[in-house]
Write a protein that holds these residues in place. Structure first.
Motif, PDB file in Angstrom:
ATOM      1  N   UNK A 106     -12.566  -4.487  -1.266  1.00  0.00           N
ATOM      2  CA  UNK A 106     -12.039  -5.447  -2.241  1.00  0.00           C
ATOM      3  C   UNK A 106     -11.765  -6.783  -1.547  1.00  0.00           C
ATOM      4  N   UNK A 107     -12.632  -7.097  -0.540  1.00  0.00           N
ATOM      5  CA  UNK A 107     -12.419  -8.303   0.261  1.00  0.00           C
ATOM      6  C   UNK A 107     -12.706  -9.594  -0.517  1.00  0.00           C
ATOM      7  N   UNK A 108     -13.252  -9.470  -1.715  1.00  0.00           N
ATOM      8  CA  UNK A 108     -13.428 -10.664  -2.556  1.00  0.00           C
ATOM      9  C   UNK A 108     -12.051 -11.278  -2.862  1.00  0.00           C
ATOM     10  N   UNK A 116     -10.080   3.806   1.017  1.00  0.00           N
ATOM     11  CA  UNK A 116     -10.799   4.965   0.495  1.00  0.00           C
ATOM     12  C   UNK A 116      -9.992   5.560  -0.645  1.00  0.00           C
ATOM     13  N   UNK A 117     -10.678   5.806  -1.760  1.00  0.00           N
ATOM     14  CA  UNK A 117      -9.985   6.393  -2.917  1.00  0.00           C
ATOM     15  C   UNK A 117     -10.365   7.872  -3.017  1.00  0.00           C
ATOM     16  N   UNK A 118      -9.427   8.700  -3.474  1.00  0.00           N
ATOM     17  CA  UNK A 118      -9.653  10.150  -3.531  1.00  0.00           C
ATOM     18  C   UNK A 118     -10.750  10.529  -4.526  1.00  0.00           C
ATOM     19  N   UNK A 119     -10.691   9.933  -5.731  1.00  0.00           N
ATOM     20  CA  UNK A 119     -11.647  10.360  -6.760  1.00  0.00           C
ATOM     21  C   UNK A 119     -11.851   9.262  -7.808  1.00  0.00           C
ATOM     22  N   UNK A 120     -13.100   9.107  -8.234  1.00  0.00           N
ATOM     23  CA  UNK A 120     -13.424   8.157  -9.310  1.00  0.00           C
ATOM     24  C   UNK A 120     -14.258   8.912 -10.350  1.00  0.00           C
ATOM     25  N   UNK A 127     -13.681   3.341 -16.357  1.00  0.00           N
ATOM     26  CA  UNK A 127     -13.615   3.741 -14.947  1.00  0.00           C
ATOM     27  C   UNK A 127     -12.263   4.416 -14.755  1.00  0.00           C
ATOM     28  N   UNK A 128     -12.231   5.581 -14.130  1.00  0.00           N
ATOM     29  CA  UNK A 128     -10.964   6.296 -13.944  1.00  0.00           C
ATOM     30  C   UNK A 128     -10.743   6.552 -12.449  1.00  0.00           C
ATOM     31  N   UNK A 152      -9.125   0.035  -7.933  1.00  0.00           N
ATOM     32  CA  UNK A 152      -9.908  -0.222  -9.143  1.00  0.00           C
ATOM     33  C   UNK A 152     -10.822  -1.435  -8.941  1.00  0.00           C
ATOM     34  N   UNK A 153     -10.291  -2.483  -8.301  1.00  0.00           N
ATOM     35  CA  UNK A 153     -11.100  -3.682  -8.035  1.00  0.00           C
ATOM     36  C   UNK A 153     -12.264  -3.353  -7.098  1.00  0.00           C
ATOM     37  N   UNK A 154     -11.972  -2.512  -6.076  1.00  0.00           N
ATOM     38  CA  UNK A 154     -13.030  -2.091  -5.142  1.00  0.00           C
ATOM     39  C   UNK A 154     -14.115  -1.283  -5.843  1.00  0.00           C
ATOM     40  N   UNK A 155     -13.688  -0.428  -6.788  1.00  0.00           N
ATOM     41  CA  UNK A 155     -14.653   0.400  -7.522  1.00  0.00           C
ATOM     42  C   UNK A 155     -15.502  -0.471  -8.451  1.00  0.00           C
TER      43      UNK A 155
END
Length: 379
Positions: A106-108, A116-120, A127-128, A152-155
């Motif tokens: 999310x470096x923007x 690192x996110x656990x689950x998407x 998007x969840x 969420x922004x990274x995803x």
């Protein structure tokens, strides 16, 4: 889980978004992994493995010193929760996708921002993001949660060009606090927050500039022990000159109650820091000395004690007691335990306790509970 190498990490965002210079100040302090953090890492690994298996993806079961019945149960319930959310997604989308342990950038908005996110769960319009929290010390809420918003922004950075997302749901699954909360925000609102609030604050935080702002976010700050702003905030209470409670006004007592948890924590941290410096590093503090603490006598060898006591004619030297309720449940297994002993177990009311209004538990009628609690104490 937030990545430990990012200066402005997602997991620390609640802190650096409130107290901008804290992220750079923390860099001067050694990062020690607590037992709770190590246990959390092990629980995450087990959750990841079980979720992969449930989705028919090859996975090797992790082994850890923290393995326990409790961790088994909570990781099972996490997988159950993710699968439930997947079923819900299928109602509006015929082929939702589950992504496990996704690296995000999310470096923007945040310099060198990654994690690192656990689950998407990816559906056509939604998007969840799901984050598993094994900790039990702090109740984590999904509403306006900055760590979740960064994930969420990274995803969105990865998947937004492939799908037409209208909204993002963010779920915190914290089983040891019986806390499952989901919050939904439109993609438009989220990106608006990112541009107007997140990005400008991150630019200041990465330079170590801005105002120090003590608050409940100091709890996990590595710099908190030596932070002057926090010390000054806590010492403000000394202006009440340690008057006895009856001499304080209601509003003064309320002010103290609000700050008490941090004041106590701060005092304990100062003591632990000073003790460690004195005992392990030979630091001499003016007006203080290291002495031997109180200790309790112990048997050198229990078997030898028993034999010697018996040889001297003392036979009645053992006491017998029932194993604890938790041990009994482990021995029988949860289902059998309920069958066999369910009717013989009861749960007395908990001791009434004063907590902040933000606590999720319902308020009780004090007079009813006080009478009930006192009766049990008398029995």
């Amino acid at each position: 889980m937030g990545n430990s190498h990012a200066d402005l990490s997602a997991s620390g965002s609640h802190r650096w978004l409130n107290c901008l210079p804290s992220a750079m100040l923390e860099k001067c302090f050694e990062k020690k992994e607590s037992t709770a953090a190590a246990e959390g890492t092990a629980a995450h690994a087990l959750c990841e493995h079980k979720l992969r298996k449930a989705l028919h993806i090859r996975s090797k079961r992790p082994v850890s010193e923290f393995d326990s019945d409790e961790m088994e149960e909570h990781s099972d319930s996490y997988v159950e929760f993710v699968l439930e959310q997947l079923e819900l997604a299928k109602q509006d989308c015929k082929d939702p996708i589950v992504i496990i342990e996704q690296q995000l950038d999310f470096s923007r908005y945040v310099p060198q921002g990654f994690g690192t996110v656990d689950c998407i769960i990816i559906a056509d319009k939604k998007l969840h993001i799901i984050d598993f929290k094994y900790g039990m010390g702090v109740l984590v809420d999904s509403v306006e949660n900055p760590q979740m918003k960064l994930y969420a922004l990274g995803a969105l950075e990865i998947y937004d060009s492939l799908y037409d997302f209208k909204e993002v749901s963010m779920s915190i699954f914290q089983p040891r606090r019986e806390n499952v909360s989901t919050w939904t925000i439109s993609v438009e609102e989220l990106t608006d927050w990112a541009e107007k609030e997140l990005k400008p604050k991150a630019q200041i935080a990465i330079k170590g500039e801005g105002e120090y702002q003590p608050g409940e976010w100091c709890t996990f700050c590595r710099a908190a022990i030596k932070c002057r702003a926090r010390a000054e905030e806590n010492l403000k209470l000394a202006q009440l000159e340690f008057k006895l409670p009856p001499l304080l006004s209601d509003s003064e007592i309320e002010e103290v109650l609000e700050k008490l948890p941090d004041l106590t924590k701060w005092a304990n941290e100062i003591m632990a820091y000073a003790m460690d410096a004195a005992i392990n590093h030979g630091k001499l503090w003016n007006g203080f000395k290291v002495v031997e603490g109180r200790s309790v006598r112990k048997y050198k060898d229990e078997e030898a004690v028993a034999e010697t006591a018996k040889a001297n004619g003392y036979k009645d030297i053992y006491c017998q007691s029932l194993i604890t309720l938790t041990e009994m449940q482990k021995l029988m297994g949860k289902k059998k335990f309920e069958e066999v002993l369910g009717d013989l177990i009861y749960k007395p009311p908990g001791k009434p306790t004063l907590v902040p209004i933000t606590d999720k538990r319902a308020a009780i009628n004090v007079s009813d509970v006080k009478n009930e609690f006192n009766e049990i104490m008398e029995d």
